[in-house]
Structures are given as structure tokens and as C-alpha cells.
Design a protein around this motif. Structure first.
Motif, PDB file in Angstrom:
ATOM      1  N   ALA A 287      33.764  35.675  31.588  1.00 43.88           N
ATOM      2  CA  ALA A 287      33.935  36.604  30.641  1.00 43.88           C
ATOM      3  C   ALA A 287      32.038  36.351  30.043  1.00 43.88           C
ATOM      4  O   ALA A 287      32.091  37.366  29.756  1.00 43.88           O
ATOM      5  CB  ALA A 287      34.948  37.357  30.531  1.00 43.88           C
ATOM      6  N   ILE A 288      32.830  35.630  28.597  1.00 44.36           N
ATOM      7  CA  ILE A 288      31.501  35.554  27.836  1.00 44.36           C
ATOM      8  C   ILE A 288      30.606  35.146  28.257  1.00 44.36           C
ATOM      9  O   ILE A 288      29.424  35.974  27.905  1.00 44.36           O
ATOM     10  CB  ILE A 288      33.024  33.862  27.156  1.00 44.36           C
ATOM     11  N   ALA A 289      30.370  34.584  28.879  1.00 42.57           N
ATOM     12  CA  ALA A 289      29.452  34.100  30.031  1.00 42.57           C
ATOM     13  C   ALA A 289      28.430  35.357  30.870  1.00 42.57           C
ATOM     14  O   ALA A 289      27.528  36.398  30.372  1.00 42.57           O
ATOM     15  CB  ALA A 289      29.307  33.599  31.227  1.00 42.57           C
ATOM     16  N   TYR A 290      29.441  36.333  31.193  1.00 33.92           N
ATOM     17  CA  TYR A 290      29.097  37.235  31.911  1.00 33.92           C
ATOM     18  C   TYR A 290      28.386  38.335  30.627  1.00 33.92           C
ATOM     19  O   TYR A 290      27.249  39.512  31.128  1.00 33.92           O
ATOM     20  CB  TYR A 290      29.743  38.136  32.882  1.00 33.92           C
ATOM     21  N   LEU A 291      29.015  38.658  29.997  1.00 35.80           N
ATOM     22  CA  LEU A 291      29.162  39.914  28.752  1.00 35.80           C
ATOM     23  C   LEU A 291      26.915  39.621  28.348  1.00 35.80           C
ATOM     24  O   LEU A 291      27.164  40.445  27.825  1.00 35.80           O
ATOM     25  CB  LEU A 291      30.040  39.740  27.340  1.00 35.80           C
ATOM     26  N   ALA A 292      27.211  37.987  27.976  1.00 35.99           N
ATOM     27  CA  ALA A 292      25.612  37.253  27.423  1.00 35.99           C
ATOM     28  C   ALA A 292      24.719  37.856  28.080  1.00 35.99           C
ATOM     29  O   ALA A 292      23.451  38.189  27.516  1.00 35.99           O
ATOM     30  CB  ALA A 292      26.111  35.886  27.582  1.00 35.99           C
ATOM     31  N   ASP A 293      24.913  38.538  29.280  1.00 36.65           N
ATOM     32  CA  ASP A 293      23.959  39.525  30.276  1.00 36.65           C
ATOM     33  C   ASP A 293      23.987  40.409  29.962  1.00 36.65           C
ATOM     34  O   ASP A 293      25.135  41.165  30.479  1.00 36.65           O
ATOM     35  CB  ASP A 293      23.936  39.070  31.339  1.00 36.65           C
ATOM     36  N   PRO A 294      23.447  41.773  29.285  1.00 40.48           N
ATOM     37  CA  PRO A 294      23.265  42.678  28.671  1.00 40.48           C
ATOM     38  C   PRO A 294      23.045  44.050  29.931  1.00 40.48           C
ATOM     39  O   PRO A 294      23.344  45.138  30.077  1.00 40.48           O
ATOM     40  CB  PRO A 294      22.262  43.048  27.889  1.00 40.48           C
ATOM     41  N   ALA A 295      22.438  43.095  31.062  1.00 40.80           N
ATOM     42  CA  ALA A 295      22.231  44.169  32.652  1.00 40.80           C
ATOM     43  C   ALA A 295      23.755  43.913  33.253  1.00 40.80           C
ATOM     44  O   ALA A 295      23.252  45.016  33.639  1.00 40.80           O
ATOM     45  CB  ALA A 295      21.345  43.318  33.147  1.00 40.80           C
ATOM     46  N   PHE A 317      40.946  39.974  27.589  1.00 42.32           N
ATOM     47  CA  PHE A 317      39.789  39.733  27.377  1.00 42.32           C
ATOM     48  C   PHE A 317      40.345  40.236  25.062  1.00 42.32           C
ATOM     49  O   PHE A 317      39.964  39.053  24.905  1.00 42.32           O
ATOM     50  CB  PHE A 317      38.563  40.280  26.785  1.00 42.32           C
ATOM     51  N   ARG A 318      40.471  40.645  24.930  1.00 39.43           N
ATOM     52  CA  ARG A 318      41.235  41.390  23.818  1.00 39.43           C
ATOM     53  C   ARG A 318      42.387  40.096  23.538  1.00 39.43           C
ATOM     54  O   ARG A 318      42.213  39.690  21.798  1.00 39.43           O
ATOM     55  CB  ARG A 318      41.651  42.413  22.967  1.00 39.43           C
ATOM     56  N   SER A 319      43.235  39.755  23.848  1.00 34.64           N
ATOM     57  CA  SER A 319      43.683  38.372  23.581  1.00 34.64           C
ATOM     58  C   SER A 319      43.129  37.390  23.610  1.00 34.64           C
ATOM     59  O   SER A 319      43.721  36.480  22.633  1.00 34.64           O
ATOM     60  CB  SER A 319      44.961  38.438  24.942  1.00 34.64           C
ATOM     61  N   TRP A 320      41.766  37.110  24.426  1.00 35.46           N
ATOM     62  CA  TRP A 320      41.304  35.750  23.591  1.00 35.46           C
ATOM     63  C   TRP A 320      40.848  35.470  22.382  1.00 35.46           C
ATOM     64  O   TRP A 320      40.906  34.646  22.302  1.00 35.46           O
ATOM     65  CB  TRP A 320      40.327  35.830  25.330  1.00 35.46           C
ATOM     66  N   THR A 321      39.837  37.284  22.395  1.00 35.37           N
ATOM     67  CA  THR A 321      38.873  36.953  21.794  1.00 35.37           C
ATOM     68  C   THR A 321      39.169  37.699  20.325  1.00 35.37           C
ATOM     69  O   THR A 321      38.473  37.506  18.973  1.00 35.37           O
ATOM     70  CB  THR A 321      37.837  37.470  21.799  1.00 35.37           C
ATOM     71  N   GLY A 322      40.325  38.431  20.433  1.00 31.03           N
ATOM     72  CA  GLY A 322      40.586  39.604  19.230  1.00 31.03           C
ATOM     73  C   GLY A 322      38.875  40.565  19.526  1.00 31.03           C
ATOM     74  O   GLY A 322      39.591  41.210  18.096  1.00 31.03           O
ATOM     75  N   LYS A 323      38.577  40.407  20.161  1.00 31.56           N
ATOM     76  CA  LYS A 323      38.161  41.838  20.076  1.00 31.56           C
ATOM     77  C   LYS A 323      37.947  42.441  21.768  1.00 31.56           C
ATOM     78  O   LYS A 323      38.353  41.682  22.694  1.00 31.56           O
ATOM     79  CB  LYS A 323      36.383  41.251  19.958  1.00 31.56           C
ATOM     80  N   PRO A 325      35.378  43.829  24.716  1.00 32.45           N
ATOM     81  CA  PRO A 325      34.488  43.290  25.263  1.00 32.45           C
ATOM     82  C   PRO A 325      33.217  43.553  24.973  1.00 32.45           C
ATOM     83  O   PRO A 325      32.154  43.295  24.263  1.00 32.45           O
ATOM     84  CB  PRO A 325      34.297  43.381  26.781  1.00 32.45           C
ATOM     85  N   ALA A 326      32.736  45.021  24.373  1.00 34.08           N
ATOM     86  CA  ALA A 326      31.512  46.210  24.015  1.00 34.08           C
ATOM     87  C   ALA A 326      31.896  44.832  22.157  1.00 34.08           C
ATOM     88  O   ALA A 326      30.500  45.095  22.352  1.00 34.08           O
ATOM     89  CB  ALA A 326      31.999  47.334  23.667  1.00 34.08           C
ATOM     90  N   ASN A 327      32.574  45.053  21.824  1.00 30.49           N
ATOM     91  CA  ASN A 327      32.513  44.519  20.281  1.00 30.49           C
ATOM     92  C   ASN A 327      32.529  42.830  20.293  1.00 30.49           C
ATOM     93  O   ASN A 327      31.092  42.743  19.441  1.00 30.49           O
ATOM     94  CB  ASN A 327      34.115  44.777  19.075  1.00 30.49           C
ATOM     95  N   TRP A 328      32.064  42.351  21.240  1.00 29.53           N
ATOM     96  CA  TRP A 328      31.945  41.023  21.540  1.00 29.53           C
ATOM     97  C   TRP A 328      31.258  40.870  21.567  1.00 29.53           C
ATOM     98  O   TRP A 328      29.704  40.137  21.239  1.00 29.53           O
ATOM     99  CB  TRP A 328      33.055  40.023  22.496  1.00 29.53           C
ATOM    100  N   ARG A 329      30.121  41.837  22.564  1.00 33.26           N
ATOM    101  CA  ARG A 329      28.893  41.626  23.287  1.00 33.26           C
ATOM    102  C   ARG A 329      27.621  42.456  21.738  1.00 33.26           C
ATOM    103  O   ARG A 329      26.942  41.130  21.787  1.00 33.26           O
ATOM    104  CB  ARG A 329      28.772  42.472  24.048  1.00 33.26           C
ATOM    105  N   ALA A 330      28.413  43.055  21.290  1.00 28.22           N
ATOM    106  CA  ALA A 330      27.649  43.561  20.228  1.00 28.22           C
ATOM    107  C   ALA A 330      27.474  42.303  18.321  1.00 28.22           C
ATOM    108  O   ALA A 330      26.504  42.645  18.210  1.00 28.22           O
ATOM    109  CB  ALA A 330      28.276  45.110  19.605  1.00 28.22           C
ATOM    110  N   ALA A 331      28.126  42.012  18.785  1.00 34.18           N
ATOM    111  CA  ALA A 331      28.126  40.487  17.550  1.00 34.18           C
ATOM    112  C   ALA A 331      27.833  39.811  18.227  1.00 34.18           C
ATOM    113  O   ALA A 331      26.446  38.563  17.406  1.00 34.18           O
ATOM    114  CB  ALA A 331      30.260  40.120  17.063  1.00 34.18           C
ATOM    115  N   GLN A 332      27.630  39.081  19.856  1.00 34.99           N
ATOM    116  CA  GLN A 332      26.748  38.673  19.880  1.00 34.99           C
ATOM    117  C   GLN A 332      25.061  39.304  20.123  1.00 34.99           C
ATOM    118  O   GLN A 332      24.091  38.356  19.324  1.00 34.99           O
ATOM    119  CB  GLN A 332      26.897  37.894  20.988  1.00 34.99           C
TER     120      GLN A 332
END
Length: 342
Positions: A287-295, A317-323, A325-332
Motif C-alpha cells: 500500500a505504501i509502495a503504491y501510494l508513492a505513485d501519484p498516478a 491503513f490508519r491502523s498501520w500508519t496513524g494517517k 492514505p491521502a494524508n500519508w501521500r501528502a506528507a511524502q
């Protein structure tokens, strides 16, 4: 021969040389990838850096298809690394492809699966150890290289039977002219299909003496790498291939490993993990890998990691990262932007 770990990839010197030949400056690629300029001279890069470099190349070229065709046609055989050099000097096209698939196991990030049925041979590209899925341009280059290998080795302008890509690839007509066949995009897999009769063609570059030198060394390296893989590693790798196909229960994994469910559970217990834990870890990593692709849209990411509905994916995803998916992508993205100023 160096044996990079699953998260360290060695960039062949010929990559940067070939870029210059098609008018793309390595420094521009590094800047576009928002990476330190030392990435050009460092022998190893992380998987994320490797993908950023390829994505940057595609962005500079402007069209994925053009970038694939130009680079695949320009790359010099003399610049191939040892494992690829062994394929170029194989007995015939079939031998070359089988060697490529075998030795790819020790060269992250991609993995090749070859299947001959009737008069056709399909080569499917997958990603190793639940690592980041490669950008479209890397997928295209990999499949183009496999056909280019046959063309250069046999001395014939071979044509593929069909080509499939999971994502849009730019100018499809340019790809069809290069591969000599119909190209399908937005498929459920990345696959090159060849005519089996072409696999019997001998390589004019066949060098038995060189293979006698290279093969034992490559086999030793492969054996060493395989022996280092735990059952957990193997389960995660198989899971990474099964998630989008809805086949990720322990029975499926045990069957692929050639053991019973009970034996697999016992082996995992000995390593201190459970199948459920590995499934969760694999989903999180992918999931983290795919989210790194903005496309990729978030709903697509949810599907790719095996969730039928987007809400279940959000909760997981929130249970894994505390964020979210959209917030995690923005932080990256903010982190990547900060690299430019360093």
C-alpha cells in the motif's frame, strides 16, 4: 559480482551512458528525481531512489512510449552487467530468456515468469518481495529489453505476438511499431507474448567458453541468495503476486511452496510469525509502495492490495500508519520537495 539486497539495486554504468546518447543529461534526471547528485556515481541505490530515477527519466522525455523505444534501441550490449551478458551469449533465444528469468531472482526489483503453451510463450513481469511496483517506463523498458535481446542475439528483427501493460503508456502506436504487434494498456498484468518458433533461433553471439566462466559464478551467487531467504520472505513474495487476484489464503501459498498447510504453519511458527501477520505486513508495504505513485487513485491502491471496498482499506491503513492514505501521500510529497533544498 555484487549481490544487492532486496532494497539496494545496482545501476549499470551503461544506463547513464545511454541517457547521454539520447540527449538526456544524468544531472537533469537526478534533479528531476529530487535526489542528491551523488546518485550518479554511487554504485547502489534504494528501491525508492531507483524508481524515482526512472520516473524522472520519463518526465524529462515527455512520453513514456518514446522513452522506452529510444533507450531500448540505444543501450549498448557491451554495457550489460554479468548476469545480462550471460544471456546475450546464450545458445539460442529460449536459453537466453530462461537464463534471464533465473538470474533475475538475485537482481531486484523485478521478477520474470515464463510459460510456453502451444505455439506461444508468455513472459509476465512481477515485483519481488512485496517491494514497490515499478513505474510504467521501467515496465516498458524491461519488456522491450527482452525483445531487444532476441533481436540482437539472433540478428533478426523479431516481432512480439502481443504486449500487455497495466497502466497507460503514452503513444501506443509508437510501442506497436517497436514491438511489431498490438499493445494493450490497462490490462490486469504486464506481459510480453512471443512466438515459440522464434525461441528456437540460435544466437550469433553464442560464446560457449565465456558461459563456462560466467555460469558457475552466477549459480553460486544465486544459491547464496536463495539460501538467505526465509519461509517468511517466500510467503511475502508469493502474497505480493496474489493480492490483486483474490488468492491469498494459506492453502494457496502452501501449494505454491510445495508443502502442506500444517507444515507451512509450523515453519512460520518456528520463525516467530503467523500467516495473518505476513499478510498484514505485505499489504502495508505494498500500500505504501503504491501510494508513492501519484498516478494511482486511492481506490485503485485499495484494490491492488486486496481490499474489495475503499472504507476497509482506509481503516486498515490508519491502523498501520496513524494517517489516512491521502494524508500519508501528502506528507511524502512534502518530504520529497524538501530534498530539493538540501
Amino acid at each position: 559480482m555484487n549481490n544487492p539486497s532486496a532494497d539496494h539495486i545496482k545501476i549499470a554504468p551503461g544506463f547513464w551512458t545511454s541517457l547521454r546518447k539520447i540527449g538526456v543529461e544524468p544531472l537533469d534526471v537526478a534533479r528531476q528525481a529530487r535526489l542528491p547528485l551523488t546518485v550518479i556515481t554511487e554504485p547502489l541505490v534504494t528501491t525508492a531512489q531507483y524508481y524515482s530515477i526512472w520516473q524522472a527519466y520519463a518526465e524529462i522525455v515527455g512520453d513514456i512510449a518514446a522513452g522506452i523505444v529510444e533507450l531500448a534501441s540505444t543501450y549498448e550490449t557491451a554495457q550489460y552487467p554479468p548476469d545480462a551478458l550471460a544471456t546475450f551469449h546464450a545458445r539460442d533465444y529460449r536459453d537466453a530468456l530462461n537464463r534471464m528469468a533465473r538470474y533475475k531472482r538475485m537482481c531486484p526489483p523485478e521478477n520474470l515468469r515464463i510459460l510456453e503453451q502451444g505455439d506461444q510463450c508468455s513472459i509476465e513481469l512481477e515485483w519481488q518481495h512485496a517491494e514497490l511496483p515499478g513505474p510504467p517506463v521501467l515496465v516498458g523498458i524491461t519488456l522491450a529489453y527482452l525483445l531487444e535481446l532476441g533481436r540482437r542475439g539472433t540478428g533478426h528483427h523479431l516481432k512480439a505476438r502481443s504486449v500487455e501493460f497495466m497502466h497507460p503508456m503514452g503513444d501506443v502506436q509508437a510501442l506497436e511499431e517497436y514491438f511489431g504487434c498490438r499493445v494493450q494498456t490497462e490490462s490486469d498484468r504486464n506481459r510480453l507474448t512471443l512466438n515459440c518458433e522464434d525461441l528456437n533461433r540460435p544466437f550469433t553471439s553464442y560464446n560457449e567458453e565465456l558461459l563456462k566462466i560466467l555460469t558457475p559464478a552466477l549459480e553460486r551467487t544465486l544459491d547464496e541468495r536463495q539460501s538467505q531467504l526465509t519461509i517468511s520472505d517466500k510467503v511475502k513474495w508469493i502474497l505480493s503476486r496474489c493480492l490483486t487476484r483474490g488468492r491469498f489464503d494459506i492453502q494457496t501459498i502452501a501449494l505454491e511452496l510445495g508443502m502442506s498447510n500444517r507444515t507451512l504453519q509450523r515453519r512460520l511458527t518456528e520463525e516467530g510469525v503467523s500467516f495473518k501477520q505476513l499478510l498484514t505486513t505485505t499489504r502495508r508495504e505494498m500500500a505504501i509502495a503504491y501510494l508513492a505513485d501519484p498516478a494511482l487513485e486511492i481506490k485503485e491502491v485499495a484494490f491492488l492490495v486486496g481490499y474489495e471496498d475503499q472504507n476497509s482499506f482506509y481503516r486498515a491503513f490508519r491502523s498501520w500508519t496513524g494517517k489516512t492514505p491521502a494524508n500519508w501521500r501528502a506528507a511524502q510529497e512534502n518530504w520529497r520537495s524538501a530534498l530539493v533544498t538540501e
